[in-house]
Each structure stands twice: as structure tokens, then as C-alpha cells.
Design a protein around this motif. Structure first.
Motif, PDB file in Angstrom:
ATOM      1  N   MET A  27       6.477   9.542  -2.536  1.00 35.00           N
ATOM      2  CA  MET A  27       5.026   9.710  -2.581  1.00 35.00           C
ATOM      3  C   MET A  27       4.615  11.152  -2.333  1.00 35.00           C
ATOM      4  O   MET A  27       3.634  11.634  -2.908  1.00 35.00           O
ATOM      5  N   SER A  28       5.365  11.839  -1.482  1.00 36.24           N
ATOM      6  CA  SER A  28       5.008  13.222  -1.135  1.00 36.24           C
ATOM      7  C   SER A  28       5.093  14.164  -2.338  1.00 36.24           C
ATOM      8  O   SER A  28       4.519  15.257  -2.318  1.00 36.24           O
ATOM      9  N   ASP A  29       5.792  13.740  -3.391  1.00 35.62           N
ATOM     10  CA  ASP A  29       5.933  14.571  -4.587  1.00 35.62           C
ATOM     11  C   ASP A  29       4.784  14.373  -5.575  1.00 35.62           C
ATOM     12  O   ASP A  29       4.711  15.075  -6.578  1.00 35.62           O
ATOM     13  N   PHE A  30       3.907  13.410  -5.303  1.00 34.97           N
ATOM     14  CA  PHE A  30       2.830  13.097  -6.243  1.00 34.97           C
ATOM     15  C   PHE A  30       1.479  13.338  -5.558  1.00 34.97           C
ATOM     16  O   PHE A  30       0.776  12.403  -5.178  1.00 34.97           O
ATOM     17  N   LYS A  31       1.148  14.608  -5.426  1.00 33.42           N
ATOM     18  CA  LYS A  31      -0.081  14.990  -4.727  1.00 33.42           C
ATOM     19  C   LYS A  31      -1.336  14.550  -5.476  1.00 33.42           C
ATOM     20  O   LYS A  31      -2.418  14.463  -4.885  1.00 33.42           O
ATOM     21  N   ASN A  32      -1.204  14.292  -6.783  1.00 33.07           N
ATOM     22  CA  ASN A  32      -2.360  13.923  -7.600  1.00 33.07           C
ATOM     23  C   ASN A  32      -2.681  12.438  -7.515  1.00 33.07           C
ATOM     24  O   ASN A  32      -3.694  11.991  -8.056  1.00 33.07           O
ATOM     25  N   LEU A  33      -1.845  11.676  -6.826  1.00 30.09           N
ATOM     26  CA  LEU A  33      -2.054  10.237  -6.727  1.00 30.09           C
ATOM     27  C   LEU A  33      -2.502   9.855  -5.318  1.00 30.09           C
ATOM     28  O   LEU A  33      -2.103  10.481  -4.337  1.00 30.09           O
ATOM     29  N   GLU A  34      -3.317   8.828  -5.248  1.00 30.24           N
ATOM     30  CA  GLU A  34      -3.734   8.307  -3.944  1.00 30.24           C
ATOM     31  C   GLU A  34      -3.072   6.951  -3.736  1.00 30.24           C
ATOM     32  O   GLU A  34      -3.244   6.033  -4.542  1.00 30.24           O
ATOM     33  N   PHE A  35      -2.303   6.846  -2.665  1.00 30.76           N
ATOM     34  CA  PHE A  35      -1.544   5.631  -2.406  1.00 30.76           C
ATOM     35  C   PHE A  35      -2.242   4.774  -1.347  1.00 30.76           C
ATOM     36  O   PHE A  35      -2.592   5.268  -0.269  1.00 30.76           O
ATOM     37  N   ASN A  36      -2.422   3.519  -1.673  1.00 32.84           N
ATOM     38  CA  ASN A  36      -2.995   2.557  -0.742  1.00 32.84           C
ATOM     39  C   ASN A  36      -1.929   1.520  -0.409  1.00 32.84           C
ATOM     40  O   ASN A  36      -1.499   0.761  -1.290  1.00 32.84           O
ATOM     41  N   ILE A  37      -1.509   1.520   0.836  1.00 36.72           N
ATOM     42  CA  ILE A  37      -0.419   0.646   1.245  1.00 36.72           C
ATOM     43  C   ILE A  37      -0.929  -0.483   2.133  1.00 36.72           C
ATOM     44  O   ILE A  37      -1.703  -0.248   3.058  1.00 36.72           O
ATOM     45  N   ILE A  38      -0.487  -1.689   1.832  1.00 35.41           N
ATOM     46  CA  ILE A  38      -0.748  -2.834   2.702  1.00 35.41           C
ATOM     47  C   ILE A  38       0.593  -3.425   3.120  1.00 35.41           C
ATOM     48  O   ILE A  38       1.449  -3.719   2.271  1.00 35.41           O
ATOM     49  N   TRP A  39       0.781  -3.549   4.415  1.00 36.85           N
ATOM     50  CA  TRP A  39       2.003  -4.146   4.956  1.00 36.85           C
ATOM     51  C   TRP A  39       1.803  -5.645   5.098  1.00 36.85           C
ATOM     52  O   TRP A  39       0.878  -6.100   5.767  1.00 36.85           O
ATOM     53  N   ARG A  40       2.682  -6.407   4.467  1.00 30.96           N
ATOM     54  CA  ARG A  40       2.595  -7.860   4.462  1.00 30.96           C
ATOM     55  C   ARG A  40       3.667  -8.451   5.390  1.00 30.96           C
ATOM     56  O   ARG A  40       4.788  -7.940   5.453  1.00 30.96           O
ATOM     57  N   PRO A  41       3.336  -9.524   6.100  1.00 31.04           N
ATOM     58  CA  PRO A  41       4.289 -10.100   7.060  1.00 31.04           C
ATOM     59  C   PRO A  41       5.394 -10.902   6.391  1.00 31.04           C
ATOM     60  O   PRO A  41       5.167 -11.622   5.413  1.00 31.04           O
ATOM     61  N   PHE A  42       6.583 -10.767   6.933  1.00 34.06           N
ATOM     62  CA  PHE A  42       7.728 -11.562   6.495  1.00 34.06           C
ATOM     63  C   PHE A  42       8.723 -11.577   7.647  1.00 34.06           C
ATOM     64  O   PHE A  42       9.229 -10.525   8.038  1.00 34.06           O
ATOM     65  N   GLN A  43       8.989 -12.740   8.190  1.00 36.22           N
ATOM     66  CA  GLN A  43       9.910 -12.836   9.324  1.00 36.22           C
ATOM     67  C   GLN A  43      11.318 -13.180   8.854  1.00 36.22           C
ATOM     68  O   GLN A  43      11.524 -14.205   8.198  1.00 36.22           O
ATOM     69  N   LEU A  44      12.259 -12.339   9.203  1.00 32.84           N
ATOM     70  CA  LEU A  44      13.655 -12.630   8.886  1.00 32.84           C
ATOM     71  C   LEU A  44      14.169 -13.800   9.715  1.00 32.84           C
ATOM     72  O   LEU A  44      15.060 -14.535   9.274  1.00 32.84           O
ATOM     73  N   ASN A  45      13.610 -13.948  10.917  1.00 34.52           N
ATOM     74  CA  ASN A  45      14.059 -15.004  11.825  1.00 34.52           C
ATOM     75  C   ASN A  45      12.858 -15.816  12.313  1.00 34.52           C
ATOM     76  O   ASN A  45      12.473 -15.725  13.483  1.00 34.52           O
ATOM     77  N   PRO A  46      12.249 -16.616  11.437  1.00 35.04           N
ATOM     78  CA  PRO A  46      11.027 -17.320  11.832  1.00 35.04           C
ATOM     79  C   PRO A  46      11.225 -18.328  12.966  1.00 35.04           C
ATOM     80  O   PRO A  46      10.254 -18.697  13.629  1.00 35.04           O
ATOM     81  N   LYS A  47      12.459 -18.746  13.192  1.00 34.59           N
ATOM     82  CA  LYS A  47      12.724 -19.715  14.266  1.00 34.59           C
ATOM     83  C   LYS A  47      13.263 -19.056  15.538  1.00 34.59           C
ATOM     84  O   LYS A  47      13.729 -19.743  16.457  1.00 34.59           O
ATOM     85  N   MET A  48      13.182 -17.737  15.578  1.00 34.22           N
ATOM     86  CA  MET A  48      13.645 -17.012  16.769  1.00 34.22           C
ATOM     87  C   MET A  48      12.835 -17.439  17.994  1.00 34.22           C
ATOM     88  O   MET A  48      11.611 -17.514  17.917  1.00 34.22           O
ATOM     89  N   PRO A  49      13.493 -17.708  19.125  1.00 35.90           N
ATOM     90  CA  PRO A  49      12.741 -18.018  20.351  1.00 35.90           C
ATOM     91  C   PRO A  49      11.748 -16.900  20.666  1.00 35.90           C
ATOM     92  O   PRO A  49      12.006 -15.725  20.363  1.00 35.90           O
TER      93      PRO A  49
END
Length: 210
Positions: A27-49
């Protein structure tokens, strides 16, 4: 031009940390672009205590023994070094339940601070060995980023937003997300895994020239 990126990630996933560093470098190489990032949840261990599990026990169960776990994490350590991440796996004593951290990221979205918060969580866990399943540590990180909510501990421990977060993960699995990280760019390009910087750059170039 705007480029929207949805990142399915878990805060205890080392390849997610590596993959994001590669994405960020591109992304740092594309100064002409505007990046909008959304972090989505995903649990690798959903049953972890909720209090997590002893790190060594977890690794041996997951990778079929101490030697297999050691080899796997040696490879991850080397990949980290190439991407300016000096993993300190020996500092990690607990593999945490990551749900509190995903709830914090849901709050961080409202404050437009998701990426800053997730980078702090990655650093705290992978470099400092902090137990990010500990609610006090999550509250500390929230305060560090001036994310304020009335009685944040009550929020984290409550059912508020739980259904929507779990629904996002269910949706991810329904569209074929089975491994992490997963980057969905402009809802058109799907990138699985910690691909090389050039891989992302080619996509951004195609979008900007199209």
C-alpha cells in the motif's frame, strides 16, 4: 481512487501479522490510492476456554507433538524476520481465547482506529507475550488508543455485539474462508494467506489502471 479491503483475521494468528505487513508495504507504494480497511472477526479456536490454554500444551495438541510444533514455529519465525517482525514466541505462556480482542476491534471500528488497535494487539501478543485473552489487558489497550465506552469491562463481558460478531464469522465460513488471513479487495479479488507484496501490488495496479 478508493480501495476497500476486508481482512478476515484472528489476533493470535502469526500469518495474519505477516500478511498485513506485506499488504502494508504494498500500500505504501500507491500514494495515489486511498485504502479503507475493515478488520473482520474470525476465531481459529472458537471453543478455546475463556482463560485460554497453556501454550505448550496447545501447540503439542495442534501440531501433533513438540517437535512438529517447534519446526512449524521456526518457519514462522524466519518468515517474520524477512518481514520486519521479530517474533518472541518464548514469551508467550498462554494461547488465549481471542473473543475479547475481537469485541475491542468492533469498538475500534466506531472510532476509526481498527488498524492501529490490531497492530498494537499483534505487537503485545507476539513481541511482548501479553495474554490478550485477559480482559484487563484488552481494557489497557483500549485506553491506550483513547477508545472510551461507559463501563467497557461490562461491555466486553456482556452479550452485546456477540451475535453480530459470530454471524460475521459464520458468513465468512459460508463464502469459503477456511484459513487465515483472507483479504477481500473491492469485493472482487480474494487473497488467501500471507502472499508476497508483489501479489497485492499487481491487484492494486490492475484496479487503478482499469
Amino acid at each position: 481512487m478508493n480501495i476497500n479491503i476486508d481482512i478476515y483475521s484472528d489476533t493470535i494468528c502469526p500469518w495474519c501479522y505477516i500478511g498485513f505487513n506485506k499488504l502494508k508495504s504494498s500500500m505504501s507504494d500507491f500514494k495515489n490510492l486511498e485504502f479503507n480497511i475493515i478488520w473482520r472477526p474470525f476465531q481459529l479456536n472458537p471453543k478455546m476456554p475463556i482463560k485460554g490454554m497453556a501454550r505448550q500444551k496447545y501447540l503439542e495438541l495442534k501440531f501433533g507433538g513438540k517437535e512438529n510444533a517447534k519446526k512449524t514455529y521456526e518457519d514462522i519465525y524466519k518468515a517474520g524476520l524477512i518481514n520486519d517482525i521479530h517474533f518472541q514466541f518464548d514469551k508467550i505462556t498462554i494461547t488465549p481465547n481471542s473473543f475479547y480482542s475481537h469485541k475491542l476491534l468492533a469498538l475500534a471500528y466506531e472510532f476509526k482506529k481498527q488498524t492501529a488497535v490490531v497492530e498494537t494487539i499483534f505487537y503485545e501478543y507476539f513481541i511482548e507475550g501479553v495474554d490478550i485473552g485477559n480482559i484487563d489487558e484488552i481494557i489497557r489497550i483500549a485506553q491506550q488508543h483513547s477508545i472510551k465506552k461507559d463501563n467497557i469491562q461490562q461491555y466486553l463481558e456482556s452479550e452485546e455485539d456477540n451475535k453480530s460478531l459470530l454471524a460475521e464469522e459464520t458468513h465468512a465460513r459460508s463464502i469459503g474462508v477456511t484459513g487465515l488471513p483472507c483479504f477481500i479487495i473491492n469485493k472482487a479479488f480474494v487473497v488467501f494467506g500471507a502472499q508476497d507484496k508483489q501479489y497485492f501490488s499487481n491487484i492494486f495496479r490492475d484496479i487503478s489502471s482499469g
